[in-house]
Design a protein around this motif. Sequence first.
Motif, PDB file in Angstrom:
ATOM      1  N   ALA A 216      63.731  39.451  18.852  1.00 33.83           N
ATOM      2  CA  ALA A 216      64.184  39.449  20.304  1.00 33.83           C
ATOM      3  C   ALA A 216      65.271  38.371  20.647  1.00 33.83           C
ATOM      4  CB  ALA A 216      62.964  39.646  21.323  1.00 33.83           C
ATOM      5  N   GLU A 217      65.416  37.559  19.654  1.00 31.98           N
ATOM      6  CA  GLU A 217      66.353  36.447  20.055  1.00 31.98           C
ATOM      7  C   GLU A 217      67.279  36.452  18.927  1.00 31.98           C
ATOM      8  OE1 GLU A 217      65.856  34.508  22.640  1.00 31.98           O
ATOM      9  OE2 GLU A 217      63.744  35.155  23.289  1.00 31.98           O
ATOM     10  N   PRO A 218      68.445  35.609  19.232  1.00 30.45           N
ATOM     11  CA  PRO A 218      69.591  35.335  18.333  1.00 30.45           C
ATOM     12  C   PRO A 218      69.131  34.894  17.269  1.00 30.45           C
ATOM     13  CG  PRO A 218      70.200  34.958  20.679  1.00 30.45           C
ATOM     14  CD  PRO A 218      68.808  35.084  20.631  1.00 30.45           C
ATOM     15  N   SER A 219      68.103  33.981  17.209  1.00 31.87           N
ATOM     16  CA  SER A 219      67.493  33.429  16.088  1.00 31.87           C
ATOM     17  C   SER A 219      66.032  33.361  16.045  1.00 31.87           C
ATOM     18  CB  SER A 219      68.070  32.073  16.092  1.00 31.87           C
ATOM     19  OG  SER A 219      67.473  31.370  14.934  1.00 31.87           O
ATOM     20  N   SER A 220      65.478  34.192  15.140  1.00 30.99           N
ATOM     21  CA  SER A 220      64.066  34.215  14.966  1.00 30.99           C
ATOM     22  C   SER A 220      63.317  33.820  13.670  1.00 30.99           C
ATOM     23  CB  SER A 220      63.572  35.909  15.144  1.00 30.99           C
ATOM     24  OG  SER A 220      64.275  36.254  16.469  1.00 30.99           O
ATOM     25  N   GLU A 221      62.275  33.159  13.718  1.00 31.33           N
ATOM     26  CA  GLU A 221      61.787  32.540  12.688  1.00 31.33           C
ATOM     27  C   GLU A 221      60.757  33.648  11.788  1.00 31.33           C
ATOM     28  OE1 GLU A 221      58.166  29.361  12.356  1.00 31.33           O
ATOM     29  OE2 GLU A 221      60.000  28.242  12.179  1.00 31.33           O
ATOM     30  N   ILE A 222      60.690  33.904  10.559  1.00 32.44           N
ATOM     31  CA  ILE A 222      60.000  34.487   9.953  1.00 32.44           C
ATOM     32  C   ILE A 222      59.218  33.771   8.717  1.00 32.44           C
ATOM     33  CG2 ILE A 222      60.071  36.770   8.167  1.00 32.44           C
ATOM     34  CD1 ILE A 222      62.670  37.238   9.400  1.00 32.44           C
TER      35      ILE A 222
ATOM     36  N   THR B  21      57.468  42.544  -5.475  1.00 31.30           N
ATOM     37  CA  THR B  21      58.324  42.195  -4.252  1.00 31.30           C
ATOM     38  C   THR B  21      57.419  42.838  -2.988  1.00 31.30           C
ATOM     39  OG1 THR B  21      59.614  44.187  -4.672  1.00 31.30           O
ATOM     40  CG2 THR B  21      60.271  42.086  -5.589  1.00 31.30           C
ATOM     41  N   GLN B  22      57.723  42.343  -1.974  1.00 22.78           N
ATOM     42  CA  GLN B  22      57.234  43.140  -0.687  1.00 22.78           C
ATOM     43  C   GLN B  22      58.469  42.964   0.348  1.00 22.78           C
ATOM     44  OE1 GLN B  22      55.170  45.226   0.719  1.00 22.78           O
ATOM     45  NE2 GLN B  22      53.641  44.010  -0.229  1.00 22.78           N
ATOM     46  N   THR B  23      58.373  43.940   1.283  1.00 20.02           N
ATOM     47  CA  THR B  23      59.499  44.431   2.032  1.00 20.02           C
ATOM     48  C   THR B  23      59.032  44.067   3.369  1.00 20.02           C
ATOM     49  OG1 THR B  23      60.581  46.064   0.561  1.00 20.02           O
ATOM     50  CG2 THR B  23      61.077  46.073   3.012  1.00 20.02           C
ATOM     51  N   ILE B  24      59.729  43.179   4.248  1.00 23.03           N
ATOM     52  CA  ILE B  24      59.522  42.936   5.684  1.00 23.03           C
ATOM     53  C   ILE B  24      60.477  43.615   6.555  1.00 23.03           C
ATOM     54  CG2 ILE B  24      59.282  41.255   7.341  1.00 23.03           C
ATOM     55  CD1 ILE B  24      58.639  39.181   5.176  1.00 23.03           C
ATOM     56  N   GLU B  25      59.876  44.522   7.235  1.00 25.77           N
ATOM     57  CA  GLU B  25      60.820  45.208   8.211  1.00 25.77           C
ATOM     58  C   GLU B  25      61.102  44.396   9.690  1.00 25.77           C
ATOM     59  OE1 GLU B  25      59.827  48.904  11.183  1.00 25.77           O
ATOM     60  OE2 GLU B  25      59.885  49.383   9.138  1.00 25.77           O
TER      61      GLU B  25
ATOM     62  N   GLU C 268      65.698  45.013   7.217  1.00 24.98           N
ATOM     63  CA  GLU C 268      64.603  44.523   6.272  1.00 24.98           C
ATOM     64  C   GLU C 268      64.943  43.439   5.318  1.00 24.98           C
ATOM     65  OE1 GLU C 268      63.815  48.232   4.447  1.00 24.98           O
ATOM     66  OE2 GLU C 268      65.074  47.912   2.816  1.00 24.98           O
ATOM     67  N   ILE C 269      64.315  42.816   4.846  1.00 24.27           N
ATOM     68  CA  ILE C 269      64.411  41.851   3.840  1.00 24.27           C
ATOM     69  C   ILE C 269      63.377  42.007   2.707  1.00 24.27           C
ATOM     70  CG2 ILE C 269      65.267  39.925   5.188  1.00 24.27           C
ATOM     71  CD1 ILE C 269      63.019  38.428   5.198  1.00 24.27           C
ATOM     72  N   VAL C 270      63.638  41.589   1.458  1.00 24.29           N
ATOM     73  CA  VAL C 270      62.610  41.888   0.350  1.00 24.29           C
ATOM     74  C   VAL C 270      62.636  40.388  -0.087  1.00 24.29           C
ATOM     75  CG1 VAL C 270      62.234  42.978  -1.909  1.00 24.29           C
ATOM     76  CG2 VAL C 270      63.491  44.325  -0.050  1.00 24.29           C
ATOM     77  N   PHE C 271      61.037  40.014  -0.476  1.00 27.72           N
ATOM     78  CA  PHE C 271      60.966  38.727  -1.045  1.00 27.72           C
ATOM     79  C   PHE C 271      59.952  38.849  -2.221  1.00 27.72           C
ATOM     80  CE2 PHE C 271      57.251  39.407   1.740  1.00 27.72           C
ATOM     81  CZ  PHE C 271      56.326  38.411   1.347  1.00 27.72           C
ATOM     82  N   SER C 272      59.750  37.991  -2.986  1.00 29.22           N
ATOM     83  CA  SER C 272      58.845  37.623  -4.228  1.00 29.22           C
ATOM     84  C   SER C 272      58.258  36.239  -3.961  1.00 29.22           C
ATOM     85  CB  SER C 272      59.614  38.068  -5.491  1.00 29.22           C
ATOM     86  OG  SER C 272      60.414  36.854  -5.821  1.00 29.22           O
ATOM     87  N   VAL C 273      57.392  36.093  -4.954  1.00 31.62           N
ATOM     88  CA  VAL C 273      56.565  34.797  -4.749  1.00 31.62           C
ATOM     89  C   VAL C 273      56.191  34.401  -6.356  1.00 31.62           C
ATOM     90  CG1 VAL C 273      54.547  35.690  -4.084  1.00 31.62           C
ATOM     91  CG2 VAL C 273      55.129  33.313  -3.689  1.00 31.62           C
TER      92      VAL C 273
ATOM     93  N   PRO D   3      55.484  44.751  10.592  1.00 33.52           N
ATOM     94  CA  PRO D   3      56.845  44.628  11.179  1.00 33.52           C
ATOM     95  C   PRO D   3      56.952  43.428  12.169  1.00 33.52           C
ATOM     96  CG  PRO D   3      56.365  46.929  11.325  1.00 33.52           C
ATOM     97  CD  PRO D   3      54.971  46.231  10.868  1.00 33.52           C
ATOM     98  N   VAL D   4      58.218  42.668  12.088  1.00 35.64           N
ATOM     99  CA  VAL D   4      58.495  41.746  12.916  1.00 35.64           C
ATOM    100  C   VAL D   4      59.379  41.991  14.129  1.00 35.64           C
ATOM    101  CG1 VAL D   4      59.480  39.293  12.971  1.00 35.64           C
ATOM    102  CG2 VAL D   4      58.265  40.202  10.770  1.00 35.64           C
ATOM    103  N   ALA D   5      59.044  41.598  15.290  1.00 37.49           N
ATOM    104  CA  ALA D   5      59.894  41.940  16.239  1.00 37.49           C
ATOM    105  C   ALA D   5      60.922  40.798  16.485  1.00 37.49           C
ATOM    106  CB  ALA D   5      59.029  42.111  17.631  1.00 37.49           C
TER     107      ALA D   5
END
Length: 596
Positions: free
Chosen positions: A301-307, A377-381, A359-364, A297-299
């Motif tokens: 804490a900012e109004p704009s966060s890089e994933i 696909t994979q889900t990122i929390e 959450e977001i769901v991505f493929s590659v 899971p990605v924390a």
Amino acid sequence: MMVQGKLGHILDTGSALSQWWIIAAVALVGFVIVEHHIVAGFDRVQLARRGRVAIGIAVIAALAALGAVAAPTSDAQSAAMLPDLISDPPRPAFLTELNTPDGGTRLVATFDGYVHNIGEGALDVVGNPQETNGMQQRVRNGDSWETVGSPTVRFETDDGHNHFHLIAAIDYVLWNELQGTQAAAGSKIGFCLVDTEQMEPGSNQAYSEALDNFCEENNPGATDLRMGISPGWRDIYDATTTLQWVDISNTPPGRYWIGAITDPNNEILESNEDNNELIFSKQTMSVPGFAPRRQAPVAIAEPSSEITLTSTAHGSVTSPVYVIEQGPSSGRLDVPIGSDLGASTLRYFPDEGFEGTDEIVFSVHDAASPYPFDRPTQTIELQVAAGAGQAPEGPDAGQDLTPSLATASSFFESSVGEAITIDIESVDATGGPARLFATGLPAGLTVDSVDQNIRGVAIEDGIFEITLVAIGVDPAAVATLDITWIVNPNDTVGGLTNVADQSSPRGELTRLRVGTNALGLSLDASGLPPGLALKPGSPLVEGTPTEAGTYNVVIRQANSSQPDGGNQDSGNSDGGAAETSFTWTIRPSVAIEFAL
């Protein structure tokens, strides 16, 4: 059931010897009863009466036993020489792409398959295939043949063999790395049974293509058909045989085992039915491509966060292309949903005042491959902290933040195997380049935000409706542009392909196409990784790389007047018509540990 050994023969109810033992045993019982009476002191009248009863019982039992000798046994094959088929491990070979009748393509994994007879008797199938149940399985019983079944035999043309097959001789299935789940269904493969390879000492070759007219090839009306496998022999269907494959067009990239089950429909009578069970290949094979990697899971804490999106490479691949399949429900991204991303990073903007889980769901997928068709696909929390969803400082009120987006034309045309670059003009509200994305690109083409273009080598023909997307400083300000791209088939004889840089694992079967057409093609290669070579007379590089490292590869089209440019490592090719170069990285193989 047949009991083994000498004692088993005596006790076997189908054995004549066992019946005489029964007679002798009953007579002995009668004698013991009479003797007991004498010892007990019975008088002659009692002795005669009881002795007659005991002897009568013995006689009745003996007659019953003799009747059993004359009656047919329930195990009619107790003395027959039965075959015994076993499952031999299939051997993975290579991947190949097939054209389908509807104009599509499929990716298949090929392998060598086997039908192996370790029994005392031959697998013998004979008869008239034109009659219902006209084909019979026979076994030797003494000096004569005995019919024990009627297996299914059919004349097959769809696979190009044009001869009779024993239907469903073997069932092939692709299994996942842990050998716990079927990953791709194979097919029940029919065999024209002949003695191809002697595996154990035993009989001579009794069934062959020459002796048996190769299962009556090109003779669908045959009325006298014979096929089989002698004891100690096996039939081989090599990987180049049509239908000797598993379709992996929709199989997620990864490592897999090929499994085989012999006689899955149990149509052949054998001395042992327990060794036909599932058996796996001795080595795994890779379904090539990029698999989306599970992430912690990605924390936020900012109004704009890089994933950052991550993936794992399998087999021979070029570069990963990420796609956001499902966006967040309580925030925004700076990339469009459903578009090919030019990078693996993106930014997430939580909604103002939101706190909790999003959450977001991505493929590659591989930039140079359309497979798998259904991408995993994979889900990122996303764990959004309190206060992170504050509105960032916005632009001046009324300012138009939509970026500009333009190309030289709304229509483009190229050919399969042709390297092409299309410039894109896109500027955001600050005057800098906007982030570019695209949907619907032909396989082999990618969009580049840094260089502001579409480039690559298309590997499939067709008409493609493409949507370009530009995103500026505000993720909500999006510009789109629709273009049409026609990729024509390449009919050039002997043309080379501009091959992208390659990455392959050491120790795995590899196949790479470096030309657009095999007709009349003569190629030279230099710098190939050890274990790889050009296949003579074709534009294919294939083999198993044996040493890790990075290699500078040059492929040249030899002069057509030369007799053979095939499998030579040559730095020069006088009069060569074309040349392509690329780097090929061979990755060290990784030891795989898993529970069986």
